[in-house]
Design a protein around this motif. Structure first.
Motif, PDB file in Angstrom:
ATOM      1  N   PHE A 162       4.821  -7.181 -28.880  1.00 44.36           N
ATOM      2  CA  PHE A 162       5.753  -8.035 -29.617  1.00 44.36           C
ATOM      3  C   PHE A 162       5.337  -8.118 -31.085  1.00 44.36           C
ATOM      4  O   PHE A 162       4.596  -9.021 -31.479  1.00 44.36           O
ATOM      5  N   PRO A 163       5.806  -7.198 -31.913  1.00 48.75           N
ATOM      6  CA  PRO A 163       5.438  -7.250 -33.333  1.00 48.75           C
ATOM      7  C   PRO A 163       5.983  -8.485 -34.043  1.00 48.75           C
ATOM      8  O   PRO A 163       5.425  -8.917 -35.055  1.00 48.75           O
ATOM      9  N   VAL A 164       7.064  -9.054 -33.515  1.00 56.17           N
ATOM     10  CA  VAL A 164       7.618 -10.291 -34.074  1.00 56.17           C
ATOM     11  C   VAL A 164       7.275 -11.434 -33.126  1.00 56.17           C
ATOM     12  O   VAL A 164       7.665 -11.430 -31.959  1.00 56.17           O
ATOM     13  N   ARG A 165       6.519 -12.417 -33.649  1.00 55.57           N
ATOM     14  CA  ARG A 165       6.112 -13.562 -32.831  1.00 55.57           C
ATOM     15  C   ARG A 165       6.412 -14.836 -33.623  1.00 55.57           C
ATOM     16  O   ARG A 165       5.772 -15.102 -34.644  1.00 55.57           O
ATOM     17  N   ILE A 166       7.380 -15.588 -33.130  1.00 63.27           N
ATOM     18  CA  ILE A 166       7.834 -16.800 -33.810  1.00 63.27           C
ATOM     19  C   ILE A 166       7.339 -18.020 -33.040  1.00 63.27           C
ATOM     20  O   ILE A 166       7.709 -18.231 -31.886  1.00 63.27           O
ATOM     21  N   TYR A 167       6.496 -18.821 -33.688  1.00 65.27           N
ATOM     22  CA  TYR A 167       6.012 -20.066 -33.101  1.00 65.27           C
ATOM     23  C   TYR A 167       6.553 -21.229 -33.936  1.00 65.27           C
ATOM     24  O   TYR A 167       6.486 -21.197 -35.168  1.00 65.27           O
ATOM     25  N   SER A 168       7.041 -22.254 -33.268  1.00 60.69           N
ATOM     26  CA  SER A 168       7.633 -23.387 -33.986  1.00 60.69           C
ATOM     27  C   SER A 168       6.662 -24.007 -34.983  1.00 60.69           C
ATOM     28  O   SER A 168       7.063 -24.433 -36.069  1.00 60.69           O
ATOM     29  N   CYS A 169       5.376 -24.048 -34.626  1.00 60.09           N
ATOM     30  CA  CYS A 169       4.388 -24.683 -35.503  1.00 60.09           C
ATOM     31  C   CYS A 169       4.170 -23.899 -36.792  1.00 60.09           C
ATOM     32  O   CYS A 169       3.638 -24.437 -37.766  1.00 60.09           O
ATOM     33  N   ARG A 170       4.571 -22.631 -36.815  1.00 58.28           N
ATOM     34  CA  ARG A 170       4.413 -21.812 -38.018  1.00 58.28           C
ATOM     35  C   ARG A 170       5.708 -21.685 -38.809  1.00 58.28           C
ATOM     36  O   ARG A 170       5.677 -21.382 -40.006  1.00 58.28           O
TER      37      ARG A 170
END
Length: 234
Positions: A162-170
């Motif tokens: 997963f080259p794209v990783r979206i975390y709400s905290c970031r």
């Protein structure tokens, strides 16, 4: 057991589609939620010690909370979303929570207990992600805190697909806000209708659909495989 599972899956793949149901197009990207989709959440393992400490610290005569009730109690805190969206640090959250729960766990003790909720045995196998990554782009999209985000990055290996990783905290936003879905689409470089989204929470599935994504609710791996095959990704 594996043979029985394979036969079951083949039967599902061959089941005729309901008359009039449109055939979904093949997505250029598939976006996955993490908790209860890829990673099992073991509330008992993580929160039983905290629940026990709460029982002793708050009121010995009060009913002891279950791990699920403890999880709900913590998530109802007024600063929960601030932590989930990165507006307060993990150290600040730890200090706030210890004061509120009247506990004396050190930051390391709290962090280690908190990370126990992430079960190392995955729901979806890395072989699935390896196969999908050869066919389309992959991304992660999760409402999560900095402690869990760091643990996911350091202790789990499925992130390599997963080259794209979206975390709400970031990102500073959490589902069901359109902002977090839009962030994933922008980093993937695809339009909403070109992306498939998988989540176990119907509210977040509905929010993704309102954005124009081809979103499905995750129930089991077998049913997910059927949906992937319908989109020519099997």
């Amino acid at each position: 057991m594996a043979h029985q599972r394979s036969n079951k899956l083949e039967g599902l793949k061959e089941s005729p589609m309901p008359v009039g149901e449109p055939v979904p197009s093949t997505p250029k990207a598939v976006i996955f939620d993490i908790g209860r989709v890829i990673v099992r959440l073991d509330l008992n393992r993580a929160l039983a010690p905290i629940a026990a400490a709460m029982h002793g610290a708050i009121d010995q005569s009060a009913k002891r909370l279950s791990p699920e009730e403890t999880w709900a109690f913590i998530r109802a805190d007024q600063h929960w979303q601030d932590w989930q969206e990165g507006r307060i640090s993990s150290a600040e959250w730890h200090q706030h929570l210890m004061r509120r729960l009247k506990l004396s766990l050190s930051y390391r003790e709290f962090r280690d207990a908190w990370n126990l909720v992430l079960d190392p045995e995955l729901i979806l196998s890395e072989s699935l992600f390896a196969r999908l990554s050869a066919r389309c782009q992959l991304a992660l999209l999760s409402n999560t805190d900095p402690i869990h985000a760091e643990c996911l990055e350091q202790r789990f290996t499925f992130g390599r697909y997963f080259p794209v990783r979206i975390y709400s905290c970031r990102i500073g936003a959490s589902k069901p806000s359109p902002l977090i879905y839009r962030a994933a689409l922008e980093l993937l470089g695809v339009a909403a209708h070109q992306a498939m989204y998988v989540d176990d929470i119907q509210e977040f599935v509905d929010a993704a659909r309102q954005m124009g994504l081809d979103a499905i609710r995750f129930e089991t791996r077998d049913l997910l495989e059927v949906e992937l095959c319908r989109r020519q990704l099997c």
